[in-house]
Design an enzyme around this catalytic site. Structure first.
Site, PDB file in Angstrom:
ATOM      1  N   CYS A  85      98.255 -73.997  -2.056  1.00  6.04           N
ATOM      2  CA  CYS A  85      97.352 -73.022  -2.673  1.00  6.04           C
ATOM      3  C   CYS A  85      95.864 -73.277  -2.425  1.00  6.04           C
ATOM      4  O   CYS A  85      95.196 -72.464  -1.806  1.00  6.04           O
ATOM      5  CB  CYS A  85      97.627 -72.939  -4.168  1.00  6.04           C
ATOM      6  SG  CYS A  85      99.241 -72.244  -4.503  1.00  6.04           S
ATOM      7  N   PHE A 140      99.949 -68.523 -12.183  1.00  5.61           N
ATOM      8  CA  PHE A 140      99.101 -69.712 -12.359  1.00  5.61           C
ATOM      9  C   PHE A 140      99.918 -70.985 -12.514  1.00  5.61           C
ATOM     10  O   PHE A 140      99.381 -72.023 -12.885  1.00  5.61           O
ATOM     11  CB  PHE A 140      98.184 -69.531 -13.571  1.00  5.61           C
ATOM     12  CG  PHE A 140      97.199 -68.406 -13.388  1.00  5.61           C
ATOM     13  CD1 PHE A 140      96.023 -68.609 -12.678  1.00  5.61           C
ATOM     14  CD2 PHE A 140      97.464 -67.144 -13.880  1.00  5.61           C
ATOM     15  CE1 PHE A 140      95.120 -67.575 -12.474  1.00  5.61           C
ATOM     16  CE2 PHE A 140      96.570 -66.100 -13.682  1.00  5.61           C
ATOM     17  CZ  PHE A 140      95.400 -66.309 -12.981  1.00  5.61           C
ATOM     18  N   LYS A 181      94.382 -72.909   1.275  1.00  3.29           N
ATOM     19  CA  LYS A 181      94.437 -71.553   1.848  1.00  3.29           C
ATOM     20  C   LYS A 181      93.665 -70.551   0.980  1.00  3.29           C
ATOM     21  O   LYS A 181      93.042 -69.634   1.506  1.00  3.29           O
ATOM     22  CB  LYS A 181      95.882 -71.118   2.078  1.00  3.29           C
ATOM     23  CG  LYS A 181      96.594 -70.533   0.878  1.00  3.29           C
ATOM     24  CD  LYS A 181      97.923 -69.921   1.279  1.00  3.29           C
ATOM     25  CE  LYS A 181      98.763 -69.575   0.063  1.00  3.29           C
ATOM     26  NZ  LYS A 181      98.169 -68.668  -0.909  1.00  3.29           N
ATOM     27  N   LYS A 188      92.683 -64.793  -9.759  1.00  2.00           N
ATOM     28  CA  LYS A 188      93.514 -65.882  -9.219  1.00  2.00           C
ATOM     29  C   LYS A 188      92.712 -66.746  -8.234  1.00  2.00           C
ATOM     30  O   LYS A 188      92.723 -67.972  -8.306  1.00  2.00           O
ATOM     31  CB  LYS A 188      94.746 -65.281  -8.535  1.00  2.00           C
ATOM     32  CG  LYS A 188      95.606 -66.279  -7.793  1.00  2.00           C
ATOM     33  CD  LYS A 188      96.223 -67.304  -8.719  1.00  2.00           C
ATOM     34  CE  LYS A 188      96.793 -68.464  -7.926  1.00  2.00           C
ATOM     35  NZ  LYS A 188      97.330 -69.514  -8.747  1.00  2.00           N
ATOM     36  N   LYS A 233     101.864 -74.479 -11.960  1.00  2.00           N
ATOM     37  CA  LYS A 233     101.556 -75.650 -11.152  1.00  2.00           C
ATOM     38  C   LYS A 233     102.871 -76.219 -10.629  1.00  2.00           C
ATOM     39  O   LYS A 233     103.789 -76.423 -11.433  1.00  2.00           O
ATOM     40  CB  LYS A 233     100.852 -76.730 -11.974  1.00  2.00           C
ATOM     41  CG  LYS A 233      99.555 -76.282 -12.593  1.00  2.00           C
ATOM     42  CD  LYS A 233      98.889 -77.414 -13.356  1.00  2.00           C
ATOM     43  CE  LYS A 233      99.522 -77.732 -14.707  1.00  2.00           C
ATOM     44  NZ  LYS A 233      99.472 -76.669 -15.711  1.00  2.00           N
ATOM     45  N   GLU A 234     102.970 -76.449  -9.336  1.00  2.00           N
ATOM     46  CA  GLU A 234     104.174 -77.111  -8.832  1.00  2.00           C
ATOM     47  C   GLU A 234     104.299 -78.447  -9.534  1.00  2.00           C
ATOM     48  O   GLU A 234     103.313 -79.133  -9.782  1.00  2.00           O
ATOM     49  CB  GLU A 234     104.070 -77.328  -7.317  1.00  2.00           C
ATOM     50  CG  GLU A 234     104.393 -76.062  -6.551  1.00  2.00           C
ATOM     51  CD  GLU A 234     104.255 -76.224  -5.059  1.00  2.00           C
ATOM     52  OE1 GLU A 234     104.471 -77.338  -4.548  1.00  2.00           O
ATOM     53  OE2 GLU A 234     103.926 -75.229  -4.388  1.00  2.00           O
ATOM     54  N   TYR A 292      89.111 -85.853 -11.070  1.00  2.00           N
ATOM     55  CA  TYR A 292      89.519 -87.116 -10.463  1.00  2.00           C
ATOM     56  C   TYR A 292      89.118 -87.174  -8.994  1.00  2.00           C
ATOM     57  O   TYR A 292      89.479 -86.296  -8.211  1.00  2.00           O
ATOM     58  CB  TYR A 292      91.034 -87.304 -10.580  1.00  2.00           C
ATOM     59  CG  TYR A 292      91.480 -87.533 -12.003  1.00  2.00           C
ATOM     60  CD1 TYR A 292      91.435 -88.813 -12.555  1.00  2.00           C
ATOM     61  CD2 TYR A 292      91.890 -86.479 -12.799  1.00  2.00           C
ATOM     62  CE1 TYR A 292      91.815 -89.033 -13.869  1.00  2.00           C
ATOM     63  CE2 TYR A 292      92.276 -86.689 -14.119  1.00  2.00           C
ATOM     64  CZ  TYR A 292      92.233 -87.963 -14.648  1.00  2.00           C
ATOM     65  OH  TYR A 292      92.601 -88.171 -15.947  1.00  2.00           O
TER      66      TYR A 292
HETATM   67  N1  LIG Z   1     103.405 -72.634  -4.864  1.00  2.00           N
HETATM   68  C1  LIG Z   1     102.558 -72.509  -5.864  1.00  2.00           C
HETATM   69  O1  LIG Z   1     102.277 -73.458  -6.593  1.00  2.00           O
HETATM   70  C2  LIG Z   1     101.912 -71.185  -6.154  1.00  2.00           C
HETATM   71  C3  LIG Z   1     101.270 -70.987  -7.393  1.00  2.00           C
HETATM   72  C4  LIG Z   1     100.696 -69.765  -7.660  1.00  2.00           C
HETATM   73  C5  LIG Z   1     100.710 -68.757  -6.695  1.00  2.00           C
HETATM   74  N2  LIG Z   1     101.322 -68.978  -5.481  1.00  2.00           N
HETATM   75  C6  LIG Z   1     101.335 -67.883  -4.510  1.00  2.00           C
HETATM   76  O2  LIG Z   1     102.624 -67.250  -4.586  1.00  2.00           O
HETATM   77  C7  LIG Z   1     103.014 -66.807  -3.271  1.00  2.00           C
HETATM   78  C8  LIG Z   1     104.339 -67.453  -2.904  1.00  2.00           C
HETATM   79  O3  LIG Z   1     104.149 -68.845  -2.808  1.00  2.00           O
HETATM   80  P1  LIG Z   1     105.373 -69.861  -2.713  1.00  2.00           P
HETATM   81  O4  LIG Z   1     104.793 -71.225  -2.803  1.00  2.00           O
HETATM   82  O5  LIG Z   1     106.426 -69.428  -3.650  1.00  2.00           O
HETATM   83  O6  LIG Z   1     105.841 -69.578  -1.206  1.00  2.00           O
HETATM   84  P2  LIG Z   1     107.197 -70.030  -0.501  1.00  2.00           P
HETATM   85  O7  LIG Z   1     106.885 -70.136   0.933  1.00  2.00           O
HETATM   86  O8  LIG Z   1     107.803 -71.177  -1.238  1.00  2.00           O
HETATM   87  O9  LIG Z   1     108.157 -68.771  -0.730  1.00  2.00           O
HETATM   88  C9  LIG Z   1     107.965 -67.518  -0.161  1.00  2.00           C
HETATM   89  C10 LIG Z   1     109.349 -66.917   0.140  1.00  2.00           C
HETATM   90  O10 LIG Z   1     109.206 -65.562   0.537  1.00  2.00           O
HETATM   91  C11 LIG Z   1     110.220 -65.283   1.480  1.00  2.00           C
HETATM   92  N3  LIG Z   1     109.903 -64.033   2.172  1.00  2.00           N
HETATM   93  C12 LIG Z   1     108.971 -63.796   3.105  1.00  2.00           C
HETATM   94  N4  LIG Z   1     108.976 -62.487   3.463  1.00  2.00           N
HETATM   95  C13 LIG Z   1     109.940 -61.892   2.720  1.00  2.00           C
HETATM   96  C14 LIG Z   1     110.402 -60.544   2.622  1.00  2.00           C
HETATM   97  N5  LIG Z   1     109.857 -59.565   3.324  1.00  2.00           N
HETATM   98  N6  LIG Z   1     111.413 -60.298   1.770  1.00  2.00           N
HETATM   99  C15 LIG Z   1     111.956 -61.272   1.027  1.00  2.00           C
HETATM  100  N7  LIG Z   1     111.531 -62.563   1.065  1.00  2.00           N
HETATM  101  C16 LIG Z   1     110.540 -62.865   1.905  1.00  2.00           C
HETATM  102  C17 LIG Z   1     110.230 -66.526   2.342  1.00  2.00           C
HETATM  103  O11 LIG Z   1     111.424 -66.643   3.088  1.00  2.00           O
HETATM  104  C18 LIG Z   1     110.071 -67.628   1.287  1.00  2.00           C
HETATM  105  O12 LIG Z   1     111.327 -68.095   0.831  1.00  2.00           O
HETATM  106  C19 LIG Z   1     101.854 -67.164  -2.346  1.00  2.00           C
HETATM  107  O13 LIG Z   1     101.005 -66.063  -2.260  1.00  2.00           O
HETATM  108  C20 LIG Z   1     101.171 -68.301  -3.082  1.00  2.00           C
HETATM  109  O14 LIG Z   1      99.811 -68.405  -2.752  1.00  2.00           O
HETATM  110  C21 LIG Z   1     101.933 -70.160  -5.212  1.00  2.00           C
END
Ligand SMILES: NC(=O)c1ccc[n+]([C@@H]2O[C@H](COP(=O)([O-])OP(=O)(O)OC[C@H]3O[C@@H](n4cnc5c(N)ncnc54)[C@H](O)[C@@H]3O)[C@@H](O)[C@H]2O)c1
Length: 440
Positions: free
Chosen positions: A266, A155, A269, A210, A157-158, A257
């Site tokens: 997030c 959960f 998608k 989620k 937040k970037e 807001y």
């Molecule tokens: N970014 C957010 O704020 C956030 C918050 C909560 C949940 N999420 C979820 O978490 C997940 C990851 O999001 P993210 O933003 O970190 O994505 P991201 O694209 O920043 O990172 C994903 C990484 O996985 C790597 N990857 C892909 N296939 C792989 C494999 N087989 N083995 C090893 N590495 C592999 C990619 O090269 C990439 O570096 C998503 O499902 C997203 O919805 C993201």
């Protein structure tokens, strides 16, 4: 505890680093050699406040390492987090190929009991797919090894990811066997000291939680955006309405807001994926459908305001843009409203001069060196000779500009404020024309 994190992106790198920070022995894996090389050389591939120092500290202490070697990663952690991307497929459903590939790689290489934990955001039922993939690979090897599957959605937040991970509101854990629950409980114990934040439930409910969280937040935003458009027509001010309803504790102030639409990796998608999943189960999520349509519409609102003011043909016009990232404190431009605005301005013949405190390299990666987009080093430099200013990201540094200097630099002193940063009366008092979202 030995932990492997598969996928070293925003979530994986933050998860791995924070788990190392509390004393675990963490190995982060990625298939992206470039990313791992940057990390091995002491760099950091993303912008996230506080993360770089923490990575360095834990690498130096020997608690955090990086690899591209799947076999090494599968052998290392008793706990194997899957934190790879789950981008939208062509039909909007979550593309699970990376999750399944990660699961297969674990099955191909593990040598003893593992807890395989899905941290990526995945549709309900994915844990079953992960289980099948691991089991198939073990069977191919003719090996019988025990493993548990768990869902532990993230959960964070970037922009506040480290803080969110270190001080979580809640830790949702979907797990259905005592061994996995116990191991995960001890892994998260350091984050749980003040009071128990661990919410243990069945796996499917954890997976759905989620999506439900992101869908609810996106719904609040789209609701306020639609009301803002109505408020404009009626001559009401959405900020007054926000105060009026936010003060009700049943509603609260968060995520109310109005603005130029939500973006990021997030909400867009996840809202789509949740609709797709519902369809697979013969249900329709009508509210979420409307949330998505309203948001796509909202991303056009700034352009509509600009063309209403300057006409449809913007040839020869240059618009200054403050903010490129989808929100402050990140360099992430995935699905950012700025991208829709830039393309719309280009289609109408305008050029753009933009400034963002950290997302400029990301803009260069996305748009290349297109001559219609000039990136400049300061927010004031973006205004030089521009026909108007459009604000797309609510960075702190944009909140209190010198309006007299701003007026002097712009050809036409006009602000299109996609984040309602200013009090319209204050801005107008400086002789600057002002268009907010749903404001009087
Ligand atoms: N970014 C957010 O704020 C956030 C918050 C909560 C949940 N999420 C979820 O978490 C997940 C990851 O999001 P993210 O933003 O970190 O994505 P991201 O694209 O920043 O990172 C994903 C990484 O996985 C790597 N990857 C892909 N296939 C792989 C494999 N087989 N083995 C090893 N590495 C592999 C990619 O090269 C990439 O570096 C998503 O499902 C997203 O919805 C993201």
């Amino acid at each position: 505890m030995k932990v492997s994190v598969i996928g070293t992106g925003y979530v994986g790198l933050v998860t791995g680093t924070c788990l190392a920070e509390v004393g675990n022995d963490v190995l982060c894996l990625d298939v992206d050699v470039n990313k791992i090389n940057i990390l091995k050389q002491g760099g950091i591939p993303i912008y996230e406040p506080g993360l770089e120092d923490m990575v360095k500290r834990n690498v130096a202490a020997g608690r955090l390492r990086f690899t591209t070697d799947m076999a090494e990663s599968a052998r290392h952690g008793t706990i194997q987090f899957i934190a790879v991307g789950t981008p939208p497929d062509e039909d909007g459903s979550a593309d699970l190929q990376y999750v399944v590939a990660a699961a297969r790689a674990i099955g191909q290489n593990m040598q003893e009991y593992k807890v395989i934990v899905d941290k990526s955001t995945v549709p309900v039922g994915t844990a079953d797919k992960v289980r099948v993939a691991v089991q198939e690979e073990l069977s191919k090897r003719g090996t019988q090894l025990e493993f548990s599957i768990a869902s532990n959605p993230e959960f964070l937040k970037e922009g506040a990811a480290v803080d969110d991970f270190m001080r979580p509101d809640r830790i949702v854990l979907g797990a259905e066997d005592a061994r996995a629950v116990e191991l995960m409980r001890s892994l998260y114990a350091p984050f749980n000291r003040n009071h128990d934040r661990l919410i243990v439930m069945d796996i499917k409910s954890a997976e759905l939680t989620k999506y439900a969280a992101n869908a609810m937040l996106a719904t609040r935003i789209s609701f306020m955006n639609e009301l803002a458009l109505l408020a404009e027509k009626m001559g009401a001010d959405i900020e007054n309405v926000r105060h009026g309803i936010g003060s009700d504790p049943r509603i609260g102030y968060h995520f109310l807001y109005a603005g130029c639409g939500y973006g990021g990796s997030c909400f867009p998608k996840d809202v789509q994926a949740m609709q797709r999943t519902a369809k697979e189960y013969g249900s329709e999520l009508r509210i979420l459908n409307a949330v998505e349509v309203a948001n796509e519409r909202q991303k056009e609102v700034l352009l509509d305001k600009i063309t209403a003011r300057f006409g449809d043909d913007l040839s020869g016009k240059n618009i200054a843009l403050w903010g490129l990232a989808f929100k402050p404190n990140t360099d992430d431009m995935r699905d950012a409203p700025s991208r829709v605005l830039i393309k719309g301005l280009w289609e109408r013949g305008a050029t753009v001069t933009a400034y963002d405190p950290v997302a400029m390299h990301e803009a260069t990666r996305i748009f290349g060196n297109d001559p219609r987009l000039k990136l400049v080093d300061t927010q004031m430099a973006a205004l030089e000779g521009a026909d108007a200013l459009a604000i797309v990201t609510e960075w702190q540094v944009f909140r209190a500009p010198d309006f007299a200097a701003l007026k002097a630099k712009l050809k036409n002193p006009v602000i299109f404020d996609g984040r309602n940063l200013y009090d319209p009366k204050d801005v107008r008092a400086h002789g600057v024309e002002y268009f907010g979202i749903g404001r009087l």
